[in-house]
Design an enzyme around this catalytic site. Sequence first.
Site, PDB file in Angstrom:
ATOM      1  N   GLU A 215     -10.360   4.240   3.686  1.00 31.36           N
ATOM      2  CA  GLU A 215      -9.455   4.937   2.781  1.00 31.36           C
ATOM      3  C   GLU A 215      -9.846   4.535   1.362  1.00 31.36           C
ATOM      4  O   GLU A 215      -9.780   3.353   1.001  1.00 31.36           O
ATOM      5  CB  GLU A 215      -7.982   4.611   3.072  1.00 31.36           C
ATOM      6  CG  GLU A 215      -7.527   5.138   4.425  1.00 31.36           C
ATOM      7  CD  GLU A 215      -6.011   5.283   4.558  1.00 31.36           C
ATOM      8  OE1 GLU A 215      -5.276   4.545   3.869  1.00 31.36           O
ATOM      9  OE2 GLU A 215      -5.570   6.131   5.354  1.00 31.36           O
TER      10      GLU A 215
ATOM     11  N   GLU B  92      -9.484  12.722   7.524  1.00 35.37           N
ATOM     12  CA  GLU B  92      -9.294  14.033   6.910  1.00 35.37           C
ATOM     13  C   GLU B  92     -10.576  14.863   6.991  1.00 35.37           C
ATOM     14  O   GLU B  92     -10.557  16.037   7.360  1.00 35.37           O
ATOM     15  CB  GLU B  92      -8.891  13.868   5.438  1.00 35.37           C
ATOM     16  CG  GLU B  92      -7.515  13.251   5.248  1.00 35.37           C
ATOM     17  CD  GLU B  92      -7.277  12.835   3.799  1.00 35.37           C
ATOM     18  OE1 GLU B  92      -7.531  11.651   3.495  1.00 35.37           O
ATOM     19  OE2 GLU B  92      -6.849  13.683   2.997  1.00 35.37           O
TER      20      GLU B  92
ATOM     21  N   THR C 231      -9.090  -5.618   4.102  1.00 36.90           N
ATOM     22  CA  THR C 231      -8.990  -4.658   3.005  1.00 36.90           C
ATOM     23  C   THR C 231      -9.961  -5.150   1.943  1.00 36.90           C
ATOM     24  O   THR C 231      -9.875  -6.311   1.532  1.00 36.90           O
ATOM     25  CB  THR C 231      -7.552  -4.631   2.435  1.00 36.90           C
ATOM     26  OG1 THR C 231      -6.635  -4.358   3.505  1.00 36.90           O
ATOM     27  CG2 THR C 231      -7.405  -3.566   1.352  1.00 36.90           C
TER      28      THR C 231
ATOM     29  N   GLU D 229      -9.144   4.053  -2.296  1.00 35.77           N
ATOM     30  CA  GLU D 229      -7.900   3.889  -3.040  1.00 35.77           C
ATOM     31  C   GLU D 229      -8.144   3.189  -4.371  1.00 35.77           C
ATOM     32  O   GLU D 229      -9.187   2.581  -4.591  1.00 35.77           O
ATOM     33  CB  GLU D 229      -6.893   3.051  -2.225  1.00 35.77           C
ATOM     34  CG  GLU D 229      -6.677   3.582  -0.822  1.00 35.77           C
ATOM     35  CD  GLU D 229      -5.424   3.049  -0.159  1.00 35.77           C
ATOM     36  OE1 GLU D 229      -4.627   2.359  -0.841  1.00 35.77           O
ATOM     37  OE2 GLU D 229      -5.248   3.313   1.044  1.00 35.77           O
TER      38      GLU D 229
ATOM     39  N   HIS E  62      -3.549  14.030   0.620  1.00 35.13           N
ATOM     40  CA  HIS E  62      -3.785  13.142   1.765  1.00 35.13           C
ATOM     41  C   HIS E  62      -2.607  13.211   2.752  1.00 35.13           C
ATOM     42  O   HIS E  62      -2.797  13.322   3.963  1.00 35.13           O
ATOM     43  CB  HIS E  62      -3.976  11.708   1.258  1.00 35.13           C
ATOM     44  CG  HIS E  62      -4.100  10.677   2.343  1.00 35.13           C
ATOM     45  ND1 HIS E  62      -5.159  10.642   3.226  1.00 35.13           N
ATOM     46  CD2 HIS E  62      -3.291   9.637   2.691  1.00 35.13           C
ATOM     47  CE1 HIS E  62      -5.004   9.620   4.060  1.00 35.13           C
ATOM     48  NE2 HIS E  62      -3.880   8.999   3.761  1.00 35.13           N
TER      49      HIS E  62
ATOM     50  N   LYS F 147      -4.412  -1.827  10.215  1.00 35.11           N
ATOM     51  CA  LYS F 147      -4.814  -1.998   8.820  1.00 35.11           C
ATOM     52  C   LYS F 147      -5.080  -3.455   8.452  1.00 35.11           C
ATOM     53  O   LYS F 147      -5.802  -3.725   7.493  1.00 35.11           O
ATOM     54  CB  LYS F 147      -3.678  -1.523   7.897  1.00 35.11           C
ATOM     55  CG  LYS F 147      -3.248  -0.073   8.101  1.00 35.11           C
ATOM     56  CD  LYS F 147      -4.076   0.860   7.265  1.00 35.11           C
ATOM     57  CE  LYS F 147      -3.406   2.220   7.131  1.00 35.11           C
ATOM     58  NZ  LYS F 147      -4.181   3.098   6.245  1.00 35.11           N
TER      59      LYS F 147
ATOM     60  N   ASP G 226       0.852  -1.181   0.000  1.00 30.04           N
ATOM     61  CA  ASP G 226       0.000   0.000   0.000  1.00 30.04           C
ATOM     62  C   ASP G 226       0.892   1.238   0.000  1.00 30.04           C
ATOM     63  O   ASP G 226       1.758   1.377   0.865  1.00 30.04           O
ATOM     64  CB  ASP G 226      -0.889  -0.020   1.254  1.00 30.04           C
ATOM     65  CG  ASP G 226      -2.002   1.005   1.184  1.00 30.04           C
ATOM     66  OD1 ASP G 226      -2.365   1.419   0.072  1.00 30.04           O
ATOM     67  OD2 ASP G 226      -2.508   1.388   2.259  1.00 30.04           O
TER      68      ASP G 226
ATOM     69  N   GLN H  39      -3.796   2.126  15.025  1.00 33.22           N
ATOM     70  CA  GLN H  39      -2.681   2.559  14.171  1.00 33.22           C
ATOM     71  C   GLN H  39      -1.805   3.598  14.866  1.00 33.22           C
ATOM     72  O   GLN H  39      -0.565   3.531  14.816  1.00 33.22           O
ATOM     73  CB  GLN H  39      -3.256   3.130  12.872  1.00 33.22           C
ATOM     74  CG  GLN H  39      -2.222   3.521  11.827  1.00 33.22           C
ATOM     75  CD  GLN H  39      -2.859   4.205  10.605  1.00 33.22           C
ATOM     76  OE1 GLN H  39      -4.082   4.245  10.454  1.00 33.22           O
ATOM     77  NE2 GLN H  39      -2.021   4.743   9.742  1.00 33.22           N
TER      78      GLN H  39
ATOM     79  N   ARG I   3      -7.927   3.920  13.325  1.00 34.52           N
ATOM     80  CA  ARG I   3      -6.973   5.012  13.557  1.00 34.52           C
ATOM     81  C   ARG I   3      -6.370   4.987  14.951  1.00 34.52           C
ATOM     82  O   ARG I   3      -5.217   5.400  15.137  1.00 34.52           O
ATOM     83  CB  ARG I   3      -7.660   6.361  13.329  1.00 34.52           C
ATOM     84  CG  ARG I   3      -8.199   6.548  11.932  1.00 34.52           C
ATOM     85  CD  ARG I   3      -7.098   6.507  10.893  1.00 34.52           C
ATOM     86  NE  ARG I   3      -7.629   6.776   9.559  1.00 34.52           N
ATOM     87  CZ  ARG I   3      -6.916   6.629   8.446  1.00 34.52           C
ATOM     88  NH1 ARG I   3      -5.656   6.191   8.494  1.00 34.52           N
ATOM     89  NH2 ARG I   3      -7.455   6.884   7.272  1.00 34.52           N
TER      90      ARG I   3
ATOM     91  N   ASP J  77      -9.232   0.555   2.036  1.00 30.15           N
ATOM     92  CA  ASP J  77      -8.223   0.167   3.029  1.00 30.15           C
ATOM     93  C   ASP J  77      -8.733   0.576   4.410  1.00 30.15           C
ATOM     94  O   ASP J  77      -8.331   1.594   4.975  1.00 30.15           O
ATOM     95  CB  ASP J  77      -6.914   0.889   2.662  1.00 30.15           C
ATOM     96  CG  ASP J  77      -5.840   0.721   3.710  1.00 30.15           C
ATOM     97  OD1 ASP J  77      -5.836  -0.321   4.385  1.00 30.15           O
ATOM     98  OD2 ASP J  77      -5.006   1.635   3.847  1.00 30.15           O
TER      99      ASP J  77
END
Lengths: 375, 375
Positions: free
Chosen positions: A185, A321, A243, A187, A119, A239, A112, A226, A223, A219
């Site tokens: 996420e 975000e 996925t 992607e 971002h 993570k 990844d 992480q 948080r 993904d």
Amino acid sequence: VTDTWLSIPDASPFSVDNLPWGVFSGGGRGPRVGVAIGDHVLDLAGALDDDVFARPSLNAFMARGPAAWTRTREQIQDLLTGTSHHDIVVAQLSPIADATLHLPIEVADYVDFFSSIHHAENLGRIFRPGGEALSPNWRHLPAGYHGRAGTIVVSGTPIVRPSGQRQLAPAEPPTYGPSLRLDIEAEIGFIVGRGSTLGQPVPTDAFADHVFGVVVINDWSARDIQAWESAPLGPFLGKSFATSMSPWVVPLDALAGARVQPPAQDPPPLPYRPPFAGMYWTPAQQLAHLTANGASVRTGDVFASGTVSGLQRSEWGSLIELTENGVSSVKLADGSVRTFLDDGDTVAISASAPALHGGRLGFGEVTGTILPPFG
Amino acid sequence: VTDTWLSIPDASPFSVDNLPWGVFSGGGRGPRVGVAIGDHVLDLAGALDDDVFARPSLNAFMARGPAAWTRTREQIQDLLTGTSHHDIVVAQLSPIADATLHLPIEVADYVDFFSSIHHAENLGRIFRPGGEALSPNWRHLPAGYHGRAGTIVVSGTPIVRPSGQRQLAPAEPPTYGPSLRLDIEAEIGFIVGRGSTLGQPVPTDAFADHVFGVVVINDWSARDIQAWESAPLGPFLGKSFATSMSPWVVPLDALAGARVQPPAQDPPPLPYRPPFAGMYWTPAQQLAHLTANGASVRTGDVFASGTVSGLQRSEWGSLIELTENGVSSVKLADGSVRTFLDDGDTVAISASAPALHGGRLGFGEVTGTILPPFG
């Protein structure tokens, strides 16, 4: 848009100019390879009389290499545009709505990347307020890490909310429990069809010799897990729980009309990677970087772009975000608000691209619903 | 030591109490599964009349699960200790010296931990002089990251010196070129034989339900590439060019005599992982941690300990520790000195453990020779 005798709904993402590859089952038969055309899936083992498609993944076909991918795609386009093969095709069509869609590939390695500058800057401002938004290496190389290949699941697979260690307040000891900051996420993922040789880097201009097609990736990211685990070895359990991948692999050939010049890169990339829309690092640069140390790629490898975020808030691809790490909230269409994901939430992400002969190509959706934690 | 009618050299690491599994070819036949006994390899497809061993990896056999592993091991011990099967066995023996040894498994996912407190403290002192040697999370969880499964190679495979971006001096822009600080990491690797279910953590006491056996790993590391790329996503190309694995998988059952209590852990581990000699984090804790977020494991997964370093300098498992990151040097038996590895250097790492019925079990070697960079 290329014409076909087959009736394709106007809003369908799956025109003759797209023909994404997938693996489906149904009608009393096990998983096998097909292409999506309009609302239907065409059974390729039957239509092309080739046993490489009577398998539960695309890997054996992908291993044949790019000349075979292009030739087979042309054969299928001939079947769908020439009327002489009408009966053969119709016998091998079934409605997508009646099929079960499977993960289209056996995933080998999963990498990844972190290639959207917007971002990366958004996250840098959240986690290092007042400091440099980008790490010193960010403009020099496409930063990336290895993810967990075995927990990539097909769109629609329910996602159990992960548990793990997280700090409920700064400087407090961690506690173990369900993630309280479950995020997405959005992607784009690239699938390696033909491998390379250990010890020999793949240059950027060899991208199409190796990359078979493109999917949409979610993904999922916890948080809080992480944040606590990441130093010094990077993302791991925050993570690795799941996925999600869209079921239809859009062929690289179908995307010839979607190519753009990447943004200006400063400083200029080092010469081992000679010079996507808005992504700072291109997938060709990602593949070149991934193999610059001689690491080989294999049939079934996946590498994803990292969260695709643009400059505008409306273009941001993650809740961290959009909510400034949970400080603000996002209002949904039904009027409810979220900071991070609640149990029972369903996330659907899609993508489209310009087609070579007009109109747009669709990627299908990648979806997932959050289930409560285990135990 | 258990007796056998077969002549086994005194110094052999491969007694009847060991019987490590491997994949070999030779005598005009392709790769297939065998066990090492003394200087010989026993062809299991022939000796046990089971086609699961007529394959180029252990994966299909491993997937049968721990009861089958133990039962098959007992059958082989019976063949080697009871004289009535003498002729069957002799017909299926060939000298290891005449065989080509292959990677014993198809690697699914590869995780590398960082579980020696001495190694972690040594590196912390090198990179953060005057600061805390351990990161805040180190004593709370076994830190780890996903490595590249597709570049795990069997012992003896030559290692091409990797190229990559590295800073030749602090604050200078990076340049691309061959690694100037190529290092080793002496590790122990654990192979998952039977997988788990996505969404359901594996507790520490279920370790033996999943782990098939143990190997020696050399986690080749390009320290200069690693140092420049690592923030914020962890090790990537500094490690992914190659990881070497010993060819013989020592069964977990053979290591019953080697179990010890782990060192005291402060603070006590969180309850999701109820409590290796000298390694701070045990492999059972590593597996529990790896799956604590619900991530599943698969047949063929490998997880490695991280560099095995003890408190004493003579027990350190990497050149970066032994040379204080290249400040001092190591003197070799031939009188030459090294900071990091030179082209042409061959590294051999081995391990042994106490056997249940006396004596010691050997793991065989993991070796590799450094070739000059590509291009």
